[in-house]
Design a protein around this motif. Sequence first.
Motif, PDB file in Angstrom:
ATOM      1  N   LEU A   1       0.826  -1.198   0.000  1.00  0.00           N
ATOM      2  CA  LEU A   1       0.000   0.000   0.000  1.00  0.00           C
ATOM      3  C   LEU A   1       0.866   1.256   0.000  1.00  0.00           C
ATOM      4  O   LEU A   1       0.579   2.224  -0.719  1.00  0.00           O
ATOM      5  N   GLY A   2       1.941   1.244   0.801  1.00  0.00           N
ATOM      6  CA  GLY A   2       2.826   2.397   0.848  1.00  0.00           C
ATOM      7  C   GLY A   2       3.544   2.631  -0.469  1.00  0.00           C
ATOM      8  O   GLY A   2       3.661   3.774  -0.940  1.00  0.00           O
ATOM      9  N   VAL A   3       4.016   1.546  -1.098  1.00  0.00           N
ATOM     10  CA  VAL A   3       4.728   1.684  -2.369  1.00  0.00           C
ATOM     11  C   VAL A   3       3.787   2.164  -3.472  1.00  0.00           C
ATOM     12  O   VAL A   3       4.109   3.086  -4.233  1.00  0.00           O
ATOM     13  N   VAL A   4       2.616   1.535  -3.552  1.00  0.00           N
ATOM     14  CA  VAL A   4       1.652   1.915  -4.594  1.00  0.00           C
ATOM     15  C   VAL A   4       1.137   3.333  -4.364  1.00  0.00           C
ATOM     16  O   VAL A   4       1.023   4.133  -5.308  1.00  0.00           O
ATOM     17  N   GLY A   5       0.834   3.662  -3.101  1.00  0.00           N
ATOM     18  CA  GLY A   5       0.351   5.009  -2.804  1.00  0.00           C
ATOM     19  C   GLY A   5       1.367   6.074  -3.154  1.00  0.00           C
ATOM     20  O   GLY A   5       1.029   7.107  -3.769  1.00  0.00           O
ATOM     21  N   ALA A   6       2.625   5.837  -2.799  1.00  0.00           N
ATOM     22  CA  ALA A   6       3.676   6.804  -3.145  1.00  0.00           C
ATOM     23  C   ALA A   6       3.890   6.861  -4.653  1.00  0.00           C
ATOM     24  O   ALA A   6       4.114   7.935  -5.223  1.00  0.00           O
ATOM     25  N   GLY A   7       3.803   5.688  -5.309  1.00  0.00           N
ATOM     26  CA  GLY A   7       3.961   5.666  -6.762  1.00  0.00           C
ATOM     27  C   GLY A   7       2.869   6.402  -7.497  1.00  0.00           C
ATOM     28  O   GLY A   7       3.101   6.975  -8.572  1.00  0.00           O
ATOM     29  N   LEU A   8       1.664   6.417  -6.942  1.00  0.00           N
ATOM     30  CA  LEU A   8       0.566   7.167  -7.552  1.00  0.00           C
ATOM     31  C   LEU A   8       0.611   8.646  -7.178  1.00  0.00           C
ATOM     32  O   LEU A   8       0.224   9.513  -7.976  1.00  0.00           O
ATOM     33  N   ALA A   9       1.078   8.925  -5.974  1.00  0.00           N
ATOM     34  CA  ALA A   9       1.155  10.321  -5.536  1.00  0.00           C
ATOM     35  C   ALA A   9       2.198  11.093  -6.326  1.00  0.00           C
ATOM     36  O   ALA A   9       2.031  12.296  -6.577  1.00  0.00           O
ATOM     37  N   GLY A  10       3.283  10.413  -6.731  1.00  0.00           N
ATOM     38  CA  GLY A  10       4.329  11.091  -7.497  1.00  0.00           C
ATOM     39  C   GLY A  10       3.821  11.697  -8.788  1.00  0.00           C
ATOM     40  O   GLY A  10       3.980  12.903  -9.032  1.00  0.00           O
ATOM     41  N   PRO A  11       3.203  10.909  -9.676  1.00  0.00           N
ATOM     42  CA  PRO A  11       2.667  11.486 -10.914  1.00  0.00           C
ATOM     43  C   PRO A  11       1.596  12.545 -10.678  1.00  0.00           C
ATOM     44  O   PRO A  11       1.529  13.550 -11.404  1.00  0.00           O
ATOM     45  N   LEU A  12       0.748  12.322  -9.665  1.00  0.00           N
ATOM     46  CA  LEU A  12      -0.285  13.311  -9.371  1.00  0.00           C
ATOM     47  C   LEU A  12       0.340  14.634  -8.953  1.00  0.00           C
ATOM     48  O   LEU A  12      -0.079  15.710  -9.427  1.00  0.00           O
ATOM     49  N   ALA A  13       1.348  14.561  -8.076  1.00  0.00           N
ATOM     50  CA  ALA A  13       2.038  15.786  -7.675  1.00  0.00           C
ATOM     51  C   ALA A  13       2.753  16.424  -8.864  1.00  0.00           C
ATOM     52  O   ALA A  13       2.789  17.653  -8.997  1.00  0.00           O
ATOM     53  N   GLY A  14       3.307  15.588  -9.745  1.00  0.00           N
ATOM     54  CA  GLY A  14       3.982  16.120 -10.927  1.00  0.00           C
ATOM     55  C   GLY A  14       3.032  16.844 -11.855  1.00  0.00           C
ATOM     56  O   GLY A  14       3.365  17.890 -12.423  1.00  0.00           O
ATOM     57  N   LEU A  15       1.825  16.301 -12.015  1.00  0.00           N
ATOM     58  CA  LEU A  15       0.850  16.932 -12.895  1.00  0.00           C
ATOM     59  C   LEU A  15       0.299  18.230 -12.313  1.00  0.00           C
ATOM     60  O   LEU A  15       0.036  19.193 -13.040  1.00  0.00           O
ATOM     61  N   VAL A  16       0.108  18.242 -11.001  1.00  0.00           N
ATOM     62  CA  VAL A  16      -0.524  19.398 -10.363  1.00  0.00           C
ATOM     63  C   VAL A  16       0.474  20.519 -10.102  1.00  0.00           C
ATOM     64  O   VAL A  16       0.187  21.704 -10.348  1.00  0.00           O
ATOM     65  N   PHE A  17       1.654  20.177  -9.626  1.00  0.00           N
ATOM     66  CA  PHE A  17       2.580  21.198  -9.148  1.00  0.00           C
ATOM     67  C   PHE A  17       3.786  21.440 -10.052  1.00  0.00           C
ATOM     68  O   PHE A  17       4.585  22.332  -9.766  1.00  0.00           O
ATOM     69  N   SER A  18       3.952  20.651 -11.113  1.00  0.00           N
ATOM     70  CA  SER A  18       5.160  20.820 -11.929  1.00  0.00           C
ATOM     71  C   SER A  18       4.892  20.333 -13.341  1.00  0.00           C
ATOM     72  O   SER A  18       3.782  19.906 -13.680  1.00  0.00           O
TER      73      SER A  18
END
Length: 244
Positions: A166-183
Motif C-alpha cells: 500500500l505504501g509503495v503503490v500510494g507513493a507511486g501514484l502520488a508522485g505522478p499526481l504531484a507532478g501533474l498538479v505542481f510541476s
Amino acid sequence: MKSWSIGIIGLAGLAAIIAGAYSSPEVLLAAAALTAVAVGVGWPHFLGIPAKKTLAALIGLPGVGSAVAATYLPAPGFLDWTPSFMAAGVIAIFVMQLLRGTGQAQRLESTLGSCAGVLLSCLGAGWIACSRFNGVREMFLVAAISAAIALLAGLIRWPDRVVAPLGVVGAGLAGPLAGLVFSDIAVIPAAVAGGVVGAVLVSFRRLVILRGDELNFLAVLGMGLGPVSAVGSLAYFIDKLLIY
C-alpha cells in the motif's frame, strides 16, 4: 514508545524540511543539520549498542558538515564533499572501535550499524541539493509528497504484508499526481521517483518490525528521521538521471 510514533516523527521532520526549502537557504540548512544531529543521537539507541554519546557525535557531525557544504558549494557540485564526509565518519567509527579494544561487547554490530548511520546522516544533504538544483523544486516537491504518503500508510496498524504494498503503490501514484498538479515533470519519471521513495520508507518500517522491542524516544527519533534523510539524496539523483 509505540512504533507508529516513528511515522509521526518522520512526517514532522519532512514538514520542517519542506518549510525550510520554501523559507530561505539558512532555514533549510538548519532543518537538515538538526535532522543529521537527531539521526546521530537516535541511531545508536535504535541499534542498542554501547558508547552511544561518542557514536552520536561521530554519526551526526559528518551529516552537519555535508549539509553545510551542500548549502554553500557552487552549482553543480552540491554534493561533491558528501562522500568525503561519509568517508571521514566511517574512518572515525573504525578508529573509535579500535580504541575500545578487543573483546568489547557488540563490537561488530556497533561498527557496521554506526557506519550505516553515518550514511543516513550525510544523505540528508540531498534535500538541499534537490532544492537548489536548476533553481526549481519540482522533484523536491514530488519526492516530499510521495514520502508523506508512504509515511502516512505506515501509520496504519495493519499487517506489513498489506501496508508495505500500500505504501509503495500510494507513493507511486502520488508522485505522478504531484507532478501533474505542481510541476511539468512527466508521468513516468514522477511515478518512478514516487515508487522508489515509497519502497525505501516501507523497508525501514519493516526494519522496525524486525527490531521488535519497545523503543525509547531517542530510538524513535533516529529511526523516524533516518529514512527521511536518505530520501533527500535519492530524489536529487533521480532528478539528475531522469529529469535533467
